[in-house]
Design an enzyme around this catalytic site. Sequence first.
Site, mmCIF file in Angstrom:
data_model
loop_
_atom_site.group_PDB
_atom_site.id
_atom_site.type_symbol
_atom_site.label_atom_id
_atom_site.label_comp_id
_atom_site.label_asym_id
_atom_site.label_seq_id
_atom_site.Cartn_x
_atom_site.Cartn_y
_atom_site.Cartn_z
ATOM 1 N N LYS A 22 115.004 26.036 17.874
ATOM 2 C CA LYS A 22 113.541 26.017 18.102
ATOM 3 C C LYS A 22 113.031 27.439 18.328
ATOM 4 O O LYS A 22 112.046 27.868 17.726
ATOM 5 C CB LYS A 22 113.231 25.177 19.336
ATOM 6 C CG LYS A 22 111.827 25.368 19.916
ATOM 7 C CD LYS A 22 111.530 24.481 21.094
ATOM 8 C CE LYS A 22 111.906 25.064 22.398
ATOM 9 N NZ LYS A 22 110.983 26.078 22.946
ATOM 10 N N ASN A 23 113.746 28.179 19.177
ATOM 11 C CA ASN A 23 113.237 29.489 19.597
ATOM 12 C C ASN A 23 113.454 30.582 18.567
ATOM 13 O O ASN A 23 112.940 31.687 18.713
ATOM 14 C CB ASN A 23 113.837 29.876 20.950
ATOM 15 C CG ASN A 23 113.320 28.949 22.054
ATOM 16 O OD1 ASN A 23 112.357 28.206 21.842
ATOM 17 N ND2 ASN A 23 113.959 28.967 23.201
ATOM 18 N N ARG A 121 104.116 31.909 33.613
ATOM 19 C CA ARG A 121 104.239 32.350 32.207
ATOM 20 C C ARG A 121 103.160 33.381 31.861
ATOM 21 O O ARG A 121 102.335 33.169 30.974
ATOM 22 C CB ARG A 121 104.173 31.181 31.234
ATOM 23 C CG ARG A 121 105.067 29.999 31.528
ATOM 24 C CD ARG A 121 106.543 30.276 31.513
ATOM 25 N NE ARG A 121 107.130 30.632 30.253
ATOM 26 C CZ ARG A 121 107.547 29.769 29.331
ATOM 27 N NH1 ARG A 121 107.379 28.499 29.543
ATOM 28 N NH2 ARG A 121 108.090 30.173 28.196
ATOM 29 N N ARG A 397 109.763 17.992 22.186
ATOM 30 C CA ARG A 397 109.280 19.349 21.840
ATOM 31 C C ARG A 397 110.413 20.180 21.263
ATOM 32 O O ARG A 397 110.194 21.043 20.425
ATOM 33 C CB ARG A 397 108.738 20.050 23.087
ATOM 34 C CG ARG A 397 107.373 19.603 23.559
ATOM 35 C CD ARG A 397 106.839 20.560 24.595
ATOM 36 N NE ARG A 397 107.045 21.932 24.148
ATOM 37 C CZ ARG A 397 107.155 22.967 24.984
ATOM 38 N NH1 ARG A 397 107.102 22.785 26.280
ATOM 39 N NH2 ARG A 397 107.320 24.184 24.521
HETATM 40 C C1 EPZ Z 1 111.308 32.463 25.701
HETATM 41 O O1 EPZ Z 1 110.128 32.287 26.449
HETATM 42 C C2 EPZ Z 1 111.780 31.065 25.330
HETATM 43 N N1 EPZ Z 1 110.759 30.402 24.519
HETATM 44 C C3 EPZ Z 1 112.032 30.266 26.605
HETATM 45 O O2 EPZ Z 1 112.550 29.002 26.213
HETATM 46 C C4 EPZ Z 1 113.084 30.990 27.443
HETATM 47 O O3 EPZ Z 1 113.281 30.292 28.652
HETATM 48 C C5 EPZ Z 1 112.613 32.417 27.730
HETATM 49 O O4 EPZ Z 1 112.333 33.102 26.494
HETATM 50 C C6 EPZ Z 1 113.660 33.222 28.482
HETATM 51 O O5 EPZ Z 1 114.833 33.282 27.747
HETATM 52 C C7 EPZ Z 1 110.660 30.710 23.207
HETATM 53 O O6 EPZ Z 1 111.381 31.551 22.689
HETATM 54 C C8 EPZ Z 1 109.621 29.972 22.418
HETATM 55 P P1 EPZ Z 1 110.081 35.709 28.405
HETATM 56 P P2 EPZ Z 1 109.190 33.579 26.790
HETATM 57 O O7 EPZ Z 1 108.843 36.409 27.995
HETATM 58 O O8 EPZ Z 1 109.208 34.519 25.664
HETATM 59 C C9 EPZ Z 1 108.175 37.287 32.424
HETATM 60 C C10 EPZ Z 1 112.662 26.660 26.134
HETATM 61 O O9 EPZ Z 1 112.965 25.803 26.979
HETATM 62 N N2 EPZ Z 1 107.042 37.746 31.611
HETATM 63 O O10 EPZ Z 1 111.396 36.227 27.923
HETATM 64 O O11 EPZ Z 1 107.887 33.066 27.258
HETATM 65 C C11 EPZ Z 1 108.259 35.766 32.506
HETATM 66 O O12 EPZ Z 1 107.414 35.271 33.514
HETATM 67 C C12 EPZ Z 1 111.784 27.819 26.542
HETATM 68 O O13 EPZ Z 1 113.041 26.655 24.953
HETATM 69 C C13 EPZ Z 1 106.031 38.481 32.223
HETATM 70 O O14 EPZ Z 1 106.073 38.726 33.413
HETATM 71 O O15 EPZ Z 1 109.972 34.172 28.025
HETATM 72 C C14 EPZ Z 1 109.715 35.555 32.808
HETATM 73 O O16 EPZ Z 1 109.921 35.724 34.203
HETATM 74 C C15 EPZ Z 1 111.381 27.759 28.009
HETATM 75 N N3 EPZ Z 1 104.985 38.898 31.465
HETATM 76 C C16 EPZ Z 1 110.410 36.700 32.066
HETATM 77 O O17 EPZ Z 1 109.396 37.658 31.774
HETATM 78 C C17 EPZ Z 1 104.906 38.627 30.120
HETATM 79 O O18 EPZ Z 1 103.935 39.062 29.462
HETATM 80 C C18 EPZ Z 1 111.065 36.292 30.763
HETATM 81 O O19 EPZ Z 1 110.096 35.604 30.011
HETATM 82 C C19 EPZ Z 1 105.938 37.872 29.523
HETATM 83 C C20 EPZ Z 1 107.001 37.450 30.281
#
Ligand code: EPZ
Length: 421
Positions: A22-23, A121, A397
């Site tokens: 998915k990701n 998020r 999803r």
């Molecule tokens: C991706 O989400 C994945 N989703 C998530 O999978 C996964 O849990 C996550 O990466 C971490 O590996 C997809 O790829 C579609 P991040 P993403 O930005 O990109 C913080 C699933 O179940 N952050 O790497 O949204 C955030 O709060 C889903 O398949 C900021 O602070 O995650 C988190 O603490 C759930 N500001 C950390 O970074 C930002 O602008 C990592 O989030 C963006 C992120």
Amino acid sequence: MGQYIINGGRKLSGEVFINGSKNAALPILSAALINSGENIIHNCPDITDVSLTLEILKDLGCEISREGKTVIVNSKNAEYCGICQDTAGKMRSSILFMGVMLGKWGRSEICRPGGCSIGRRPIDIHLDAMKELGAKIEENDDSICCTAETLTGTSIYLPVASVGATENIMLAAVFAKGRTVIHNAAREPEVVALQDYLKSIGVQVKGAGGQVIFIEGCSKFNDGEYSVIPDRIEAGTFMAAAAMTKGKIFLKNTNWLHMCKTVEIFSNCGCEIKAEKGGIYFKSPRKIKPASVIRTGVYPNFPTDMQPIVMSMLTIAKGTSIIIETMFENRFNHVSELNKMGAKITAQNRVAIVEGVRKLNGASVSATDLRAGAALIAAALGAKGETVVQNSHFVERGYENIDGSLAALGADIKFSPEINV
Ligand code: EPZ
């Protein structure tokens, strides 16, 4: 809205085909806007997040067709339009259209993607990066508008190795003048997959999988064809399901190298895991050993998406395990649901202590997000008696036909659409 009805205690055995990730599929589908041409994407999972993304591409004027596991997106006639609430609100990864739309059309207006139950998020890192590339950002309560005459390549230092921000920058940088360098980039296999896809349409990009990614802006692209990598979280989900039932399964179409940390944890819990001809052979121990301390982290550390699912397995380990969730501030919603099944878990802030019990008991539980739902299904497979897992839409999803795949392995699981009373 539906539910899974599961009678636990059946040993899983046999072979399961792991679907495309998915990701990996989601950012690649956004990238299909780049070339204003044909994009043939094989092994694309048939899940609601992909369907929603295809809806957005259709709204943007793309021609979409699906032939089995292959999706074809033709973006020849794509035209700009904003991404409205009823899609953006449902799916956080609609944010992955921001960079490519800004680059292609000089603007992107996306309704603020909802937070979700696992955390706030935020998208500040995405927005800061777009600004560094030359965009102007206007935010209001429900949407974010980015505009840019042109984007100019630059060096961007990510404060957090954010997967989505890394991917968004890669998609915008394709259209920027000159070179963009992303420092502290996310190193997930899904980021490497996006790089490989971009290369297939003629983009000069390198470094994905490491901490620094280089993207050369360009204006000529060719048609793309790519096969989506296997879903490493789906693979881990089936491993936990087998472990819950003392089962023995073969996971076809699984890339061991994408899940080293996950495999290490399952092995430490006594599971026998072997890489064999394009897949993974998995055998559960008679009794699962506890994990001393598991800490989630950015790749290649233990993936946060596997945390709820491994916690399920540890509820019946012979001893106590500790799980530390470092990525999201609210990713223990499955704890109360597992405790309804007789688990003994205490969670405070980002630490959960899982005291192994002999057996879980069937109960009526509710999925609160995608991976929590998968965790409850795994738990139900090992529990005594009947479990009803509500809110199947969360699971749909990210998992294609999970009930069918589990039933084929011997599980007693049925999907039942919510009976509208
Ligand atoms: C991706 O989400 C994945 N989703 C998530 O999978 C996964 O849990 C996550 O990466 C971490 O590996 C997809 O790829 C579609 P991040 P993403 O930005 O990109 C913080 C699933 O179940 N952050 O790497 O949204 C955030 O709060 C889903 O398949 C900021 O602070 O995650 C988190 O603490 C759930 N500001 C950390 O970074 C930002 O602008 C990592 O989030 C963006 C992120």
